[in-house]
Scaffold this motif. Structure first.
Motif: not given
Length: 484
Positions: A69-70, A67, A178, A174-175, A63-64, A181-182
């Motif tokens: 979106d990230i 992804n 992230t 962004r954080e 994901t990181q 997302a996770i």
């Protein structure tokens, strides 16, 4: 030209004049926090490893990296950094080079006058041509022009600081993306596990219901059971069978959603899964509420946006003051290319201009009001982000504690219901029990097992909500610097 070198030192006279009061209410501790010390088990950076699932860890890593979106948030950081460069450019002098070569031809006097009329009087004083004849004229020039706007009132400096704070906010965004997302990956994965658990339980219950149905049909054939008994058991068996397709839909849809989160095509993605009973909840303590202000990226983002709006107010206020422009030009100009760079062809000019807004239809005043409105909006958004963060932690702590307790109690219910059902099935085979009692024991067990799976899922979701509420993994406090 020498004056331009000292221009940047004359800026920023009113910078830092706009700072609203925050008036934050920060509690000393969380109401639902345990009695453990604040540093007992603060969330680590790779907090998802604490769940003890290798597959989940692999999904988090993917994901990181993949992804989308990230990836969008990272692209927004690039844009914000570029905007910092745009905002900072007026603070530096601009230097422009120019070179030109002109060749003009003039015919008779009458044609020259006619030509001059067409050219807007361009022949006047040009080349010294003689009347009634023709002449050619050449003009060569090269020059450098330097200009600088004195930022005496700090307008451009404030614009630069506003852009820098906006760039900082984009990094915190962004954080936030992230972390969201996770956490979504973890929640989706746990929902897959819970659906797999429910599917296994439902199939086991279906097998048990079919066993009981076979016994009741045997008794019905022997005259010891009624058609009502058979029909009731058939309905319960059909209910278990009908519960399977929705669970399969849940599994398939969540796997497809998980594929998008990790940047994969659903058709080429699969999840092994497992059971929620094998997932352990990592122990974590929330620390102090004051620490949350530096650990949650959404709070830091709101803080940076507030700082940016503060500088925007300063920029709008500075626009009311005079603007001083310095311009210097130097170069060479000659009618012969061979003598262009001789000392006699050199020229230079130095210009200073001052402009003061007098009446602009209340444009500057309206822009200042708008900037103050944005500042007030960002201030309230920051306050709300802080209070919401405290609320999120409290709700997650309560949910995790109570669902952990409910899981233990529900496991006892399942154990008792399992014992009651086993006894009822044995007595049914011996013909020493009422069929209504068997049906009740059966339904109680089936409901208790499904409830246990749902409670385990709720506990896992509460754990991920707590990590999200705490801002993910915590970095050492000594490395954090406030934006205020």
């Amino acid at each position: 030209m020498i004056v331009l070198a000292f221009g940047p030192g004359l800026s920023g006279c009113i910078l830092g004049s706009e700072r609203p009061e925050l008036n934050l209410e920060v509690p000393e501790k969380y109401r639902a926090a345990s009695s453990a010390g604040p540093d007992a088990a603060l969330p680590v950076l790779d907090w998802w490893r604490g769940f003890g699932s290798g597959e989940l860890t692999s999904l988090m890593d993917a994901t990181q990296i993949n992804n989308l979106d990230i990836a969008v948030a990272i692209a927004q950081v690039v844009q914000a950094d570029a905007q910092v460069g745009v905002a900072g450019s007026p603070l530096l002098p601009s230097l422009t080079g120019a070179a030109s070569a002109e060749r003009a031809h003039f015919g008779s006097t009458s044609s020259a006058i006619s030509s001059g009329s067409n050219l807007g009087g361009g022949v006047t004083g040009t080349g010294g041509g003689r009347g009634g004849g023709s002449s050619n004229f050449s003009q060569f020039s090269t020059s450098l022009t330097a200009s600088y706007m004195l930022d005496f009132w700090g307008k451009n400096q404030a614009a630069l600081h506003a852009a820098e704070e906006s760039a900082t906010a984009s990094r915190y965004n962004r954080e936030v993306v992230t972390l969201t997302a996770i956490v979504t990956v973890a929640n989706t994965y746990f929902q897959i596990l819970a659906a797999q658990d429910q599917l296994r339980v439902t199939r086991e219950n279906l097998a048990a219901a079919e066993r009981i149905l076979a016994l009741i049909r045997t008794q019905f054939a022997g005259g010891t059971a009624s058609q009502l008994d058979v029909s009731q058991q058939e309905a319960l068996t059909g209910t278990q069978r009908a519960a399977i397709p929705p669970l399969e839909v849940t599994i398939g849809q969540n796997i497809a959603a998980l594929a998008v989160l990790v940047g994969r095509a659903p058709a080429n993605f699969s999840v092994r899964g497992g059971s929620t009973s094998r997932i352990k909840v990592p122990r974590v303590t929330p620390g102090l509420p004051s620490e949350l202000l530096y650990q949650r990226p959404d709070i830091r983002q709101a803080e940076a946006l507030l700082a940016a709006s503060n500088f925007s107010v300063e920029q709008a206020r500075a626009a009311f003051f005079p603007q001083i422009q310095l311009t210097g030009t130097g170069g060479f100009q000659s009618s012969a290319l061979a003598s262009l760079f001789t000392p006699g062809a050199a020229f230079s000019t130095l210009t200073a201009s001052l402009t003061q807004p007098i009446f602009d239809g209340f444009l500057l005043e309206s822009q200042l009001k708008q900037a103050k409105g944005v500042q007030l909006q960002d201030l309230q958004a920051y306050r709300k982000a802080v209070l919401s963060a405290f609320s999120d932690v409290e709700k997650a702590l309560v949910a995790l504690q109570k669902f952990t307790l409910q899981e233990r109690l529900q496991a006892q219910v399942v154990a008792s219901s399992r014992t009651a059902f086993d006894v009822a099935e044995k007595q049914l085979r011996g013909g020493t029990i009422n069929l209504i009692t068997v049906l009740q024991a059966e339904q109680t067990l089936f409901t208790a097992e499904i409830t246990l799976v749902q409670v385990r899922l709720s506990k896992l979701l509460a754990a991920t909500s707590l990590f999200q509420a705490l801002g993910g993994g915590w970095t050492p406090a000594g490395t954090l610097v406030s934006l205020q």
